[in-house]
Design an enzyme around this catalytic site. Structure first.
Site, PDB file in Angstrom:
ATOM      1  NE  ARG A   1      10.588  -3.214  11.329  1.00  0.00           N
ATOM      2  CZ  ARG A   1      10.837  -3.216  10.032  1.00  0.00           C
ATOM      3  NH1 ARG A   1       9.817  -3.236   9.180  1.00  0.00           N
ATOM      4  NH2 ARG A   1      12.063  -3.174   9.574  1.00  0.00           N
TER       5      ARG A   1
ATOM      6  CG  HIS B   1       8.902 -10.578   2.067  1.00  0.00           C
ATOM      7  ND1 HIS B   1       8.458 -10.680   0.765  1.00  0.00           N
ATOM      8  CD2 HIS B   1       8.704  -9.278   2.423  1.00  0.00           C
ATOM      9  CE1 HIS B   1       7.999  -9.496   0.365  1.00  0.00           C
ATOM     10  NE2 HIS B   1       8.142  -8.637   1.341  1.00  0.00           N
ATOM     11  CG  ASP B   2      13.548  -8.808   5.271  1.00  0.00           C
ATOM     12  OD1 ASP B   2      12.717  -8.109   4.650  1.00  0.00           O
ATOM     13  OD2 ASP B   2      13.863  -8.612   6.456  1.00  0.00           O
TER      14      ASP B   2
ATOM     15  CG  ASP C   1       8.454 -14.014   0.154  1.00  0.00           C
ATOM     16  OD1 ASP C   1       7.687 -13.949   1.134  1.00  0.00           O
ATOM     17  OD2 ASP C   1       8.622 -13.083  -0.645  1.00  0.00           O
TER      18      ASP C   1
ATOM     19  CB  SER D   1       7.818  -6.108  -0.491  1.00  0.00           C
ATOM     20  OG  SER D   1       6.862  -6.381   0.481  1.00  0.00           O
TER      21      SER D   1
END
Lengths: 389, 211
Positions: free
Chosen positions: A229, A357-358, A324, A159
């Site tokens: 967040r 993405h994680d 992602d 990232s």
């Protein structure tokens, strides 16, 4: 090197090493300002070998930090790449010397907007100079200089960490043997800038933000940062992952016809938001997301990304994940195409994963096998012996 | 696309047609292998010819296996991704048993000889007598030991004969430096430029350069 302990925004003592760049050695920033003094908080794992050829710089993501493989001093959770780091693991501490520093503008020991501006005696807040990915890398270069390392065996990160990896490879190609940008891009897309803006506006709209001076007023914009967040966290996952994890499952036994967290996914997000504010500074969040927005490698090279890589000897391994949508595979492919255009040495793997993405932080065997294979091959080329040889 | 079991990685012996390709490559050269699969040829070239090799492979499974073995391989499509590469970047661009599966064999061939000083191409020969006989006897699309797919599920959309290929090279102004054809056992070899090759050769390997 300073021996004084630094503290997080919540007052926790932060273990690890520090490098202090004094007023005689300020950091020259892209915005034109010189920043000093600058503290760089970092962790290392393993040992630097005699010819200093086995160092790997790990670059952390937006809300990550340098506790790659330590129990986190605030959350008490294992390090964010704990599974990858250790003797005999992919980032083998018997073989490599691993370095990770908290990014410039961060809030886990490296100088950032929550620190005291020595000129005023007050926290920097929004008077902290604007920073870029290149500035973060400049700070890392100073650390690597300090450690006496000419060339890093590898620079690796996911990232925003991958942005730093690309910046390293482009600006300091002779100091990088291999570069591994994971789930990353050579620029922040319009959609990503848009998400960043939502997060920033959530913080700024919180009255406790106090025009950025919340520390002076003994306040913290917890609600705004938590919402930022929560919104961002959705972009780190995928629809499939959210569905698999929560579906439409209810938190209680029935609907409340109110606005409490009826659904498990709401409760999960709220938890993500509220636990984040314990460990992160709101102004750091503004500055670092802005740095990501400004990142555009091609723009610095006449709009042609390939020009950024011309003549590079760096061996690249570009990795993306199928699900992602924040840093989709096409962004990685754009980097690969630019590298092909200069006949650079590049490997590229799109790992199949539904974790979004994680995925780069999670147990993905194919990702790990790719990483291991690439590092093994590169170590052979670099002449790095296996541990115990 | 073609029969022949993939040998284990870093094996000293590789499939006969791959061995023929490998034998055409000078040591210490720069090689781009298109459709490299799991990278068996690249691995061989790296180990035994000290080649600086890169690969491109369409299937992600192949790419992952190759990269996990330490090879420089990217996921990509020869039909669309060759335009990115600069001219003269490699000594050899290799396309083994893949030409017939490309959408634009002619364009791919032209790019190969733009990017590389030389190109090495191997393909199954549709002019082989078994193929001809099969079509003649059964009146159906030939399936042989080399061509194992049904017409409706074959990836081989641009099959050609040795003579077809040589005619294309001629049209594109490509010089054929070497041409080898081999039978199904891979033991008997002809000069693929010879008259009988198009009838007796089950596969062909060509070393090409720009005129």
């Amino acid at each position: 090197m300073s021996t004084s302990q630094s503290h997080s925004v919540s007052g926790a003592v932060l273990p690890g090493h520090q490098l202090v760049l004094g007023p005689d050695a300020p950091l020259h920033l892209d915005c034109g300002e010189d920043l000093a003094p600058v503290t760089i908080a970092y962790q290392t794992y393993g040992r630097l070998n005699a010819d200093k050829s086995n160092a790997i710089l790990i670059c952390h993501a937006l809300t990550g930090d340098h506790y790659v493989a330590d129990i986190h001093p605030i959350t008490g959770k294992p390090g964010w790449w704990q599974e990858l780091v250790g003797p005999g693991r992919i980032l083998d501490t018997d073989r490599y010397f691993l370095i990770c520093s908290n990014v410039l503008g961060g809030c886990m020991g490296t100088t950032g907007p929550a620190d005291i501006n020595p000129a005023t005696g007050k926290p920097w807040g929004v008077t902290f100079p604007g920073i870029t990915i290149a500035d973060m890398v400049r700070a890392q270069v100073r650390l690597v200089d300090h450690l006496g390392i000419d060339q890093l065996f590898s620079v690796i990160g996911g990232s925003m960490g991958g942005m730093q990896v690309l910046e390293w490879a482009v600006r300091y190609p002779h100091r990088v043997f291999t570069a591994i940008p994971i789930a990353s891009a050579a620029r922040h897309s319009a959609q990503n800038i848009a998400f960043g803006e939502v997060g920033r506006q959530a913080v700024i709209a919180d009255p406790d933000w106090c025009q950025g001076d919340y520390l002076l007023h003994g306040k913290r914009p917890q609600n705004g940062l938590a919402v930022a967040r929560m919104a961002a966290h959705i972009t780190y996952l995928s629809e499939a992952a959210l569905h698999r994890k929560f579906g439409r499952n209810l938190q209680g036994r029935k609907l409340t016809y109110g606005f409490n967290a009826d659904f498990q996914v709401e409760s999960y997000l709220r938890h993500q938001g509220s636990s984040f504010v314990d460990r992160f500074d709101a102004n750091s969040y503004l500055y670092i997301t802005r740095a990501m927005d400004y990142f555009d490698l091609a723009a610095d090279h006449g709009g042609v990304l390939a020009n950024a890589f011309r003549g590079t000897k760096v061996r690249f391994c570009v990795i993306s994940f199928t699900s992602d949508w924040l840093f989709p595979t096409r962004e990685s492919r754009a980097v690969v195409h630019a590298l092909n255009a200069v006949a650079a040495n590049v490997s590229f793997v799109e790992v199949e994963s539904d974790k979004g993405h994680d995925a780069f932080l999670l147990d993905e065997p194919e990702f790990h096998a790719t990483l291991y294979g690439f590092l093994e091959g590169a170590a052979e080329h670099r002449g790095l012996p296996r541990a115990g040889w | 696309m073609v029969n022949g079991s993939a040998n284990g990685m870093s094996a000293a012996s590789i499939r006969v047609d791959l061995q023929l390709v490998a034998d055409m490559v000078e040591p210490n050269s720069r090689v781009l292998d298109l459709g490299c699969g799991e990278g068996i040829l690249l691995d061989y070239l790296h180990r035994f010819k000290q080649v600086d090799g890169r690969g491109m492979e369409l299937s992600m499974a192949g790419v992952r296996a190759a990269v996990a073995h330490g090879l420089s391989v990217i996921q990509g499509d020869a039909d669309t991704d060759l335009k990115d590469y600069p001219s003269g970047a490699f000594d050899y661009v290799i396309l083994s048993q893949t030409l017939q599966a490309t959408r634009e064999p002619k364009g791919v061939l032209e790019h190969m000889l733009r990017i590389g000083r030389r190109a090495i191409v191997s393909f199954p020969n549709f002019g082989h007598w078994r193929v001809r006989l099969s079509l003649l006897r059964h009146g159906r699309m030939p399936m042989t030991e080399t061509l194992t797919y049904q017409w409706y599920d074959t990836p081989n959309i641009h099959l050609c004969t040795i003579r077809d290929f040589m005619a294309l090279c001629d049209e594109l102004g490509i010089v054929i430096e070497r041409a080898i054809s081999l039978d199904s056992k891979g033991t008997i070899r002809f000069d693929a430029g010879g008259r009988l090759a198009n009838l007796l050769g089950e596969q062909a390997v060509f070393l090409l350069k720009r005129r």
